[in-house]
Design a protein around this motif. Structure first.
Motif, PDB file in Angstrom:
ATOM      1  N   GLU A 317     -13.733  11.167  40.437  1.00 12.49           N
ATOM      2  CA  GLU A 317     -14.091  11.965  39.253  1.00 12.49           C
ATOM      3  C   GLU A 317     -13.245  13.223  39.175  1.00 12.49           C
ATOM      4  O   GLU A 317     -12.947  13.853  40.187  1.00 12.49           O
ATOM      5  N   VAL A 318     -12.872  13.605  37.938  1.00 13.08           N
ATOM      6  CA  VAL A 318     -12.282  14.911  37.674  1.00 13.08           C
ATOM      7  C   VAL A 318     -13.331  15.724  36.928  1.00 13.08           C
ATOM      8  O   VAL A 318     -13.665  15.428  35.771  1.00 13.08           O
ATOM      9  N   LEU A 319     -13.866  16.729  37.596  1.00 14.07           N
ATOM     10  CA  LEU A 319     -14.879  17.604  37.002  1.00 14.07           C
ATOM     11  C   LEU A 319     -14.213  18.905  36.578  1.00 14.07           C
ATOM     12  O   LEU A 319     -13.535  19.545  37.380  1.00 14.07           O
ATOM     13  N   GLY A 320     -14.397  19.287  35.330  1.00 13.46           N
ATOM     14  CA  GLY A 320     -13.773  20.492  34.817  1.00 13.46           C
ATOM     15  C   GLY A 320     -14.721  21.672  34.781  1.00 13.46           C
ATOM     16  O   GLY A 320     -15.929  21.513  34.614  1.00 13.46           O
ATOM     17  N   ILE A 321     -14.153  22.863  34.955  1.00 10.63           N
ATOM     18  CA  ILE A 321     -14.891  24.117  34.783  1.00 10.63           C
ATOM     19  C   ILE A 321     -14.201  24.886  33.668  1.00 10.63           C
ATOM     20  O   ILE A 321     -13.036  25.272  33.792  1.00 10.63           O
ATOM     21  N   LEU A 505     -18.178  21.377  32.956  1.00 11.12           N
ATOM     22  CA  LEU A 505     -19.215  22.391  33.064  1.00 11.12           C
ATOM     23  C   LEU A 505     -18.666  23.699  32.505  1.00 11.12           C
ATOM     24  O   LEU A 505     -17.489  24.006  32.708  1.00 11.12           O
ATOM     25  N   VAL A 506     -19.493  24.443  31.812  1.00 14.71           N
ATOM     26  CA  VAL A 506     -19.069  25.718  31.229  1.00 14.71           C
ATOM     27  C   VAL A 506     -19.718  26.850  32.017  1.00 14.71           C
ATOM     28  O   VAL A 506     -20.927  26.823  32.280  1.00 14.71           O
ATOM     29  N   VAL A 507     -18.905  27.853  32.415  1.00 14.35           N
ATOM     30  CA  VAL A 507     -19.431  29.011  33.129  1.00 14.35           C
ATOM     31  C   VAL A 507     -19.360  30.241  32.243  1.00 14.35           C
ATOM     32  O   VAL A 507     -18.419  30.422  31.466  1.00 14.35           O
ATOM     33  N   TYR A 508     -20.369  31.071  32.372  1.00 12.33           N
ATOM     34  CA  TYR A 508     -20.409  32.363  31.684  1.00 12.33           C
ATOM     35  C   TYR A 508     -21.129  33.341  32.595  1.00 12.33           C
ATOM     36  O   TYR A 508     -22.224  33.055  33.080  1.00 12.33           O
ATOM     37  N   GLY A 514     -23.765  25.075  30.602  1.00 15.31           N
ATOM     38  CA  GLY A 514     -23.765  23.856  29.823  1.00 15.31           C
ATOM     39  C   GLY A 514     -22.909  22.786  30.461  1.00 15.31           C
ATOM     40  O   GLY A 514     -22.080  23.062  31.330  1.00 15.31           O
ATOM     41  N   GLU A 515     -23.117  21.552  30.041  1.00 14.37           N
ATOM     42  CA  GLU A 515     -22.359  20.421  30.544  1.00 14.37           C
ATOM     43  C   GLU A 515     -22.051  19.462  29.395  1.00 14.37           C
ATOM     44  O   GLU A 515     -22.886  19.257  28.508  1.00 14.37           O
ATOM     45  N   ARG A 516     -20.848  18.904  29.402  1.00 12.53           N
ATOM     46  CA  ARG A 516     -20.465  17.873  28.435  1.00 12.53           C
ATOM     47  C   ARG A 516     -19.740  16.753  29.189  1.00 12.53           C
ATOM     48  O   ARG A 516     -19.007  17.007  30.132  1.00 12.53           O
ATOM     49  N   MET A 530     -18.804  29.089  26.044  1.00 14.86           N
ATOM     50  CA  MET A 530     -17.914  30.028  26.728  1.00 14.86           C
ATOM     51  C   MET A 530     -18.164  31.465  26.285  1.00 14.86           C
ATOM     52  O   MET A 530     -17.946  32.405  27.052  1.00 14.86           O
ATOM     53  N   ALA A 531     -18.622  31.622  25.043  1.00 18.89           N
ATOM     54  CA  ALA A 531     -18.902  32.965  24.517  1.00 18.89           C
ATOM     55  C   ALA A 531     -20.269  33.476  24.942  1.00 18.89           C
ATOM     56  O   ALA A 531     -20.667  34.590  24.566  1.00 18.89           O
ATOM     57  N   GLY A 532     -21.012  32.665  25.709  1.00 21.67           N
ATOM     58  CA  GLY A 532     -22.305  33.117  26.217  1.00 21.67           C
ATOM     59  C   GLY A 532     -23.450  32.855  25.268  1.00 21.67           C
ATOM     60  O   GLY A 532     -24.543  33.389  25.448  1.00 21.67           O
TER      61      GLY A 532
END
Length: 537
Positions: A317-321, A505-508, A514-516, A530-532
């Motif tokens: 798997e390639v998991l993105g942040i 996965l999105v970090v703020y 969040g996850e997509r 990403m903007a919170g």
């Protein structure tokens, strides 16, 4: 396709241009950074300055802005030749420049930052009410909404950029230069910026838009100048060109263009399935190789930068942040690679707990890390390619003969890596500092992949790379996943993430918000996170 675009150039130059730079040459010691470059910017246009890393784009604009003195060449503005010795001269002639790193005083207000350095009277006391009103009017007029009274430290990256653009407009810029302005912006902020640029040129100004992203130039620019190796190789009207033609001008090799289509069309077409790798559904059935629970890590100032981060990555798997820079990505990458100590939390690879262990244990356990800053964190500049390739593994059995390093084996490994990773260098003994950024990145990748990593962490691995080198990174990333590695890709380039990743996965503010999954990607939704802003119900 040829490098000659004279017929188009002639059409671009009529009527009399707003700006013309003729025969600009700039050297730094033996290095020729600009070799007789011409640039013509018409009136009321967004002019894209396109090229790979090291093409000379920013150097040319630094000459225009007075940060560098050219060795030869002239600048003509609005029909008159001008001499620009420093930025003050440039500003006086109506040239403004917004750099990638903003020159701002965090504790000052928006208004104070914008007027800083101007000749406003300050005795007996400075009154900025009228200036704040003028800034608010400019803000509304050009779609650059920002509160003139806000403290800059409290603003997002996108709002800080608006402050810099307003600073140039406040000073009466006729030519506005933006250096890679979409870096660290959400898709919504990019759209807003492009709208503001159209409003600016509609009022009689011109914009020079420095970028290496072909998609952006096709979206916002009227005219495009392509640079390569310190030379101008073509100027074309956007309506008369294609992404493939622009890539050919950037790369200079038609045969290479066919191998880098993915990078050229990034963001223009839907991402394709990873060839030779498991499908998303197969990946979801693969065993979890990496499990991260409740990780808290502090930044260099001792403040918590990540908060209870938990995630897992499966083999293949390639998991993105995804996230705007400064939201804990550096601290997270370093904590998950054993480089930065964790305040709390657990990290395991194939069931083996690594939290609290020395960095050498993480490396021996199968963790490989490609850091964001390759020059600061990725290499020993004065050491040879051989030494940099064994870095981190010098105590392991692979490169040792008894208590000593086996230099013969290390050199054989380096020569094989140079060939496999297409590292351009005179020999394996060449110091890393003598290589280009792209070749340094290939060394770091070769070192990471040579460990046959179980867990591969990549942080902005293509930043500053040219098109072929970027495609090379993409191919090697997919190759690692196809061989069963668990890959964590931390990137501020959403096109890169949506092309490569099975999940994002999105970090703020150091938290996962969040996850997509592949098939669900919507860059505007991801930008919203990403903007919170919270996910809609």
């Amino acid at each position: 396709m040829t490098d000659s675009t004279d017929s188009i150039d002639s059409a671009v130059r009529a009527p009399r241009p707003l700006l013309h730079m003729d025969g600009i040459r700039k050297t730094f010691g033996p290095v020729v950074a600009l070799d007789g470059v011409d640039l013509t910017v018409g009136r009321n246009e967004v002019h894209g300055l396109l090229g790979g890393n090291g093409a000379g784009k920013t150097t040319l604009m630094n000459v225009l802005y007075g940060l560098y003195r050219p060795d030869a060449g002239t600048v003509t503005l609005d029909g008159a030749e001008v001499v620009i010795r420093d930025p003050r001269d440039a500003i006086a002639h109506g040239i403004g420049m917004v750099h990638q790193n903003f020159l701002q005083v965090d504790t000052y207000s928006v208004t104070e930052n914008i007027v800083l350095g101007t000749d406003l009277p300050s005795w007996p006391a400075i009154n900025l009410r009228g200036e704040a009103e003028r800034i608010a009017e400019l803000s509304t007029r050009f779609g650059l909404t920002v509160d003139p009274g806000a403290t800059v430290a409290d603003l997002s990256v996108g709002l800080r950029q608006r402050v810099e653009i307003l600073k140039a407009l406040y000073r009466g810029a006729k030519v506005l230069v933006l250096d890679e302005p979409t870096t660290n912006l959400t898709p919504q902020e990019v759209d807003s910026l492009f709208g503001s640029l159209r409003a600016i040129v509609d009022e009689g100004m011109s914009v020079v838009f420095i970028t290496h992203k072909i998609r952006e130039t096709m979206a916002v620019c009227d005219t495009l100048t392509v640079m390569r190796d310190g030379r101008r190789v073509g100027t074309v009207a956007r309506r008369a060109t294609t992404p493939t033609e622009l890539a050919g001008l950037m790369v200079g090799d038609d045969a290479m263009v066919s191998r880098v289509t993915e990078v050229v069309t990034a963001g223009m077409v839907a991402p394709v399935a990873r060839e030779g790798a498991p499908s998303t559904y197969a990946v979801s059935d693969a065993p979890e190789r990496v499990v991260v629970s409740g990780v808290v890590a502090r930044n260099d100032q001792g403040v918590a930068a990540t908060h209870d981060v938990s995630l897992s990555v499966r083999g293949g798997e390639v998991l993105g942040i995804a996230g705007v820079a400064g939201n804990g990505q550096v601290e997270l990458a370093e904590a998950l690679s054993g480089v930065r100590p964790m305040v709390s939390g657990a990290v395991s690879l194939d069931g083996k707990d690594l939290a609290g262990a020395p960095t050498a244990t993480w490396l021996d356990g199968g963790v490989a890390y490609v850091p964001e800053d390759r020059h600061r964190d990725g290499i020993l500049p004065s050491e040879s390619i051989v030494e940099n390739l064994v870095l981190g593994a010098q105590r392991g059995r692979r490169f040792r003969s008894g208590p000593f390093l086996d230099w013969r084996r290390a050199r054989q490994h380096a020569e094989a890596s140079i060939k496999a990773f297409s590292i351009k260098a005179p020999s394996a003994s060449t110091p890393a500092a003598q290589l280009s950024g792209g070749n340094i990145q290939r060394i770091i990748l070769a070192r990471a992949f040579s460990h046959e990593p179980g867990f591969l962490i990549l942080h902005n691995p293509t930043r500053g790379l040219d098109i072929p080198s970027t495609q090379f990174v993409y191919d090697r990333t997919r190759e690692a996943a196809a061989n069963g590695s668990a890959v964590l890709l931390i990137s501020e380039d959403l096109d890169e993430l949506t092309n490569l990743c099975d999940r994002i996965l999105v970090v703020y503010s150091g938290r996962i918000v969040g996850e997509r999954r592949r098939g669900e990607y919507d860059q505007y939704e991801i930008g919203h996170l990403m903007a919170g802003l919270e996910e809609s119900a």
